[in-house]
Design a protein around this motif. Structure first.
Motif, PDB file in Angstrom:
ATOM      1  N   ASP A 121       0.827  -1.211   0.000  1.00 24.84           N
ATOM      2  CA  ASP A 121       0.000   0.000   0.000  1.00 24.84           C
ATOM      3  C   ASP A 121       0.859   1.259   0.000  1.00 24.84           C
ATOM      4  O   ASP A 121       0.526   2.249  -0.666  1.00 24.84           O
ATOM      5  CB  ASP A 121      -0.934   0.005   1.213  1.00 24.84           C
ATOM      6  CG  ASP A 121      -2.009  -1.068   1.118  1.00 24.84           C
ATOM      7  OD1 ASP A 121      -2.359  -1.453  -0.021  1.00 24.84           O
ATOM      8  OD2 ASP A 121      -2.483  -1.542   2.166  1.00 24.84           O
ATOM      9  N   TYR A 122       1.964   1.221   0.741  1.00 19.84           N
ATOM     10  CA  TYR A 122       2.876   2.367   0.797  1.00 19.84           C
ATOM     11  C   TYR A 122       3.488   2.619  -0.582  1.00 19.84           C
ATOM     12  O   TYR A 122       3.546   3.767  -1.045  1.00 19.84           O
ATOM     13  CB  TYR A 122       3.971   2.098   1.830  1.00 19.84           C
ATOM     14  CG  TYR A 122       4.960   3.226   1.992  1.00 19.84           C
ATOM     15  CD1 TYR A 122       4.700   4.286   2.862  1.00 19.84           C
ATOM     16  CD2 TYR A 122       6.156   3.233   1.271  1.00 19.84           C
ATOM     17  CE1 TYR A 122       5.607   5.320   3.018  1.00 19.84           C
ATOM     18  CE2 TYR A 122       7.070   4.269   1.418  1.00 19.84           C
ATOM     19  CZ  TYR A 122       6.791   5.306   2.286  1.00 19.84           C
ATOM     20  OH  TYR A 122       7.694   6.329   2.432  1.00 19.84           O
ATOM     21  N   ILE A 123       3.943   1.557  -1.227  1.00 19.77           N
ATOM     22  CA  ILE A 123       4.560   1.682  -2.554  1.00 19.77           C
ATOM     23  C   ILE A 123       3.552   2.222  -3.568  1.00 19.77           C
ATOM     24  O   ILE A 123       3.879   3.078  -4.397  1.00 19.77           O
ATOM     25  CB  ILE A 123       5.106   0.312  -3.020  1.00 19.77           C
ATOM     26  CG1 ILE A 123       6.285  -0.107  -2.139  1.00 19.77           C
ATOM     27  CG2 ILE A 123       5.536   0.369  -4.487  1.00 19.77           C
ATOM     28  CD1 ILE A 123       6.747  -1.533  -2.369  1.00 19.77           C
ATOM     29  N   ARG A 124       2.326   1.715  -3.483  1.00 23.63           N
ATOM     30  CA  ARG A 124       1.303   2.153  -4.437  1.00 23.63           C
ATOM     31  C   ARG A 124       0.886   3.596  -4.187  1.00 23.63           C
ATOM     32  O   ARG A 124       0.697   4.367  -5.137  1.00 23.63           O
ATOM     33  CB  ARG A 124       0.086   1.229  -4.350  1.00 23.63           C
ATOM     34  CG  ARG A 124      -0.958   1.498  -5.419  1.00 23.63           C
ATOM     35  CD  ARG A 124      -1.963   0.388  -5.516  1.00 23.63           C
ATOM     36  NE  ARG A 124      -2.644   0.142  -4.245  1.00 23.63           N
ATOM     37  CZ  ARG A 124      -3.618  -0.751  -4.091  1.00 23.63           C
ATOM     38  NH1 ARG A 124      -3.982  -1.499  -5.126  1.00 23.63           N
ATOM     39  NH2 ARG A 124      -4.189  -0.915  -2.921  1.00 23.63           N
ATOM     40  N   THR A 125       0.782   3.974  -2.907  1.00 29.66           N
ATOM     41  CA  THR A 125       0.370   5.339  -2.554  1.00 29.66           C
ATOM     42  C   THR A 125       1.384   6.368  -3.034  1.00 29.66           C
ATOM     43  O   THR A 125       1.019   7.401  -3.610  1.00 29.66           O
ATOM     44  CB  THR A 125       0.185   5.471  -1.026  1.00 29.66           C
ATOM     45  OG1 THR A 125      -0.845   4.574  -0.600  1.00 29.66           O
ATOM     46  CG2 THR A 125      -0.210   6.899  -0.659  1.00 29.66           C
ATOM     47  N   TYR A 126       2.659   6.076  -2.805  1.00 31.11           N
ATOM     48  CA  TYR A 126       3.716   7.033  -3.163  1.00 31.11           C
ATOM     49  C   TYR A 126       4.344   6.735  -4.519  1.00 31.11           C
ATOM     50  O   TYR A 126       5.330   7.362  -4.900  1.00 31.11           O
ATOM     51  CB  TYR A 126       4.782   7.053  -2.069  1.00 31.11           C
ATOM     52  CG  TYR A 126       4.264   7.646  -0.776  1.00 31.11           C
ATOM     53  CD1 TYR A 126       4.184   9.028  -0.611  1.00 31.11           C
ATOM     54  CD2 TYR A 126       3.802   6.830   0.252  1.00 31.11           C
ATOM     55  CE1 TYR A 126       3.680   9.579   0.556  1.00 31.11           C
ATOM     56  CE2 TYR A 126       3.298   7.360   1.424  1.00 31.11           C
ATOM     57  CZ  TYR A 126       3.237   8.738   1.571  1.00 31.11           C
ATOM     58  OH  TYR A 126       2.735   9.285   2.738  1.00 31.11           O
ATOM     59  N   LYS A 127       3.781   5.759  -5.231  1.00 27.99           N
ATOM     60  CA  LYS A 127       4.191   5.434  -6.600  1.00 27.99           C
ATOM     61  C   LYS A 127       5.701   5.216  -6.713  1.00 27.99           C
ATOM     62  O   LYS A 127       6.381   5.799  -7.580  1.00 27.99           O
ATOM     63  CB  LYS A 127       3.733   6.530  -7.561  1.00 27.99           C
ATOM     64  CG  LYS A 127       2.219   6.704  -7.591  1.00 27.99           C
ATOM     65  CD  LYS A 127       1.790   7.800  -8.535  1.00 27.99           C
ATOM     66  CE  LYS A 127       0.264   7.930  -8.541  1.00 27.99           C
ATOM     67  NZ  LYS A 127      -0.217   9.019  -9.432  1.00 27.99           N
ATOM     68  N   LEU A 128       6.231   4.386  -5.827  1.00 33.13           N
ATOM     69  CA  LEU A 128       7.653   4.079  -5.845  1.00 33.13           C
ATOM     70  C   LEU A 128       7.934   3.128  -7.001  1.00 33.13           C
ATOM     71  O   LEU A 128       7.319   2.069  -7.112  1.00 33.13           O
ATOM     72  CB  LEU A 128       8.073   3.438  -4.516  1.00 33.13           C
ATOM     73  CG  LEU A 128       7.794   4.269  -3.254  1.00 33.13           C
ATOM     74  CD1 LEU A 128       8.271   3.524  -2.025  1.00 33.13           C
ATOM     75  CD2 LEU A 128       8.461   5.634  -3.358  1.00 33.13           C
ATOM     76  N   GLN A 185       6.624  -0.305 -11.052  1.00 33.56           N
ATOM     77  CA  GLN A 185       6.370  -0.266  -9.615  1.00 33.56           C
ATOM     78  C   GLN A 185       7.260  -1.266  -8.884  1.00 33.56           C
ATOM     79  O   GLN A 185       7.520  -2.360  -9.393  1.00 33.56           O
ATOM     80  CB  GLN A 185       4.894  -0.600  -9.327  1.00 33.56           C
ATOM     81  CG  GLN A 185       3.912   0.425  -9.868  1.00 33.56           C
ATOM     82  CD  GLN A 185       3.783   1.662  -8.980  1.00 33.56           C
ATOM     83  OE1 GLN A 185       4.454   1.781  -7.964  1.00 33.56           O
ATOM     84  NE2 GLN A 185       2.929   2.591  -9.379  1.00 33.56           N
TER      85      GLN A 185
END
Length: 211
Positions: A168-175, A181
């Motif tokens: 969720d963190y990766i998706r939220t901040y588009k890392l 991704q």
């Protein structure tokens, strides 16, 4: 872009090439497993690119099948009969748990991946622990092959557990890396290690052994 199925296909070809040495042992089952995995990966990309259709259902089936397959490998590697019985019971419990999560989830579920990853990390660590405790013969080809297989599984699923716990963190901040991704990029990179370890294990395996 790195595609995992390139390395799956390479591992499949190496296993097929070493068929005579792998047959009559648990190692033989890597051949159909890698073939099925490669087919699923290619089918997923084809369906997504040609029809822009969701392919989560493919991985919802492939992930538990992969976990059960690796569980079977550990079942063959670990000699303790009581643990073998426990493996079967836990395998059934895992399938029931997995079916439950699939029934309550309409789309992609990181829970399924995380459960699988934790199970395989624990089994990998236990196998290394038993090898140290039992003072196994590290020069034996079947021990070396087993260690390479387990090392690949441990490295791959440790990375998977970390990256999908932060999904969720990766998706939220588009890392992302080069537009990919992290939760897609990291598994592809780790696949090089996983299937590379399998290839080494196939090459090190010497004689057909009945198990």
């Amino acid at each position: 872009m790195i595609n995992a199925y390139y390395f799956e296909f390479l591992a499949f070809c190496v296993a097929l090439y070493n068929y005579e040495r792998l047959k009559n042992s648990y190692m033989f089952w890597f051949i159909p497993f890698l073939g099925i995995t490669f087919f699923c990966e290619v089918s997923s990309d084809y369906i997504y690119l040609m029809y822009q259709s969701s392919t989560y259902w493919i991985f919802s089936i492939l992930i538990p099948l992969t976990t059960i397959f690796y569980g079977f490998i550990f079942y063959c590697l670990i000699k303790d009969q009581k643990l073998k019985t426990l493996f079967v019971m836990l395998g059934l419990l895992y399938l029931i748990t997995n079916a439950y999560f699939l029934s309550i989830t309409n789309g992609f579920s990181t829970t399924i991946i995380l459960i699988s990853s934790v199970i395989l990390i624990i089994l990998s660590c236990y196998y290394f622990y038993r090898c140290l405790l039992d003072d196994v013969d590290l020069t034996a080809y079947y021990v070396k092959s087993g260690l390479w297989i387990v090392a690949g599984i441990l490295i791959f699923y440790s990375g998977i557990a970390i990256v999908f716990s932060l999904f969720d963190y990766i998706r939220t901040y588009k890392l992302a890396v080069n537009g990919v991704q992290l939760y897609n990029f990291i598994p592809r990179v780790l696949s090089i290690i996983l299937y590379g370890c399998f290839i080494v294990a196939f090459i090190l395996w010497r004689k057909p052994q009945k198990t």
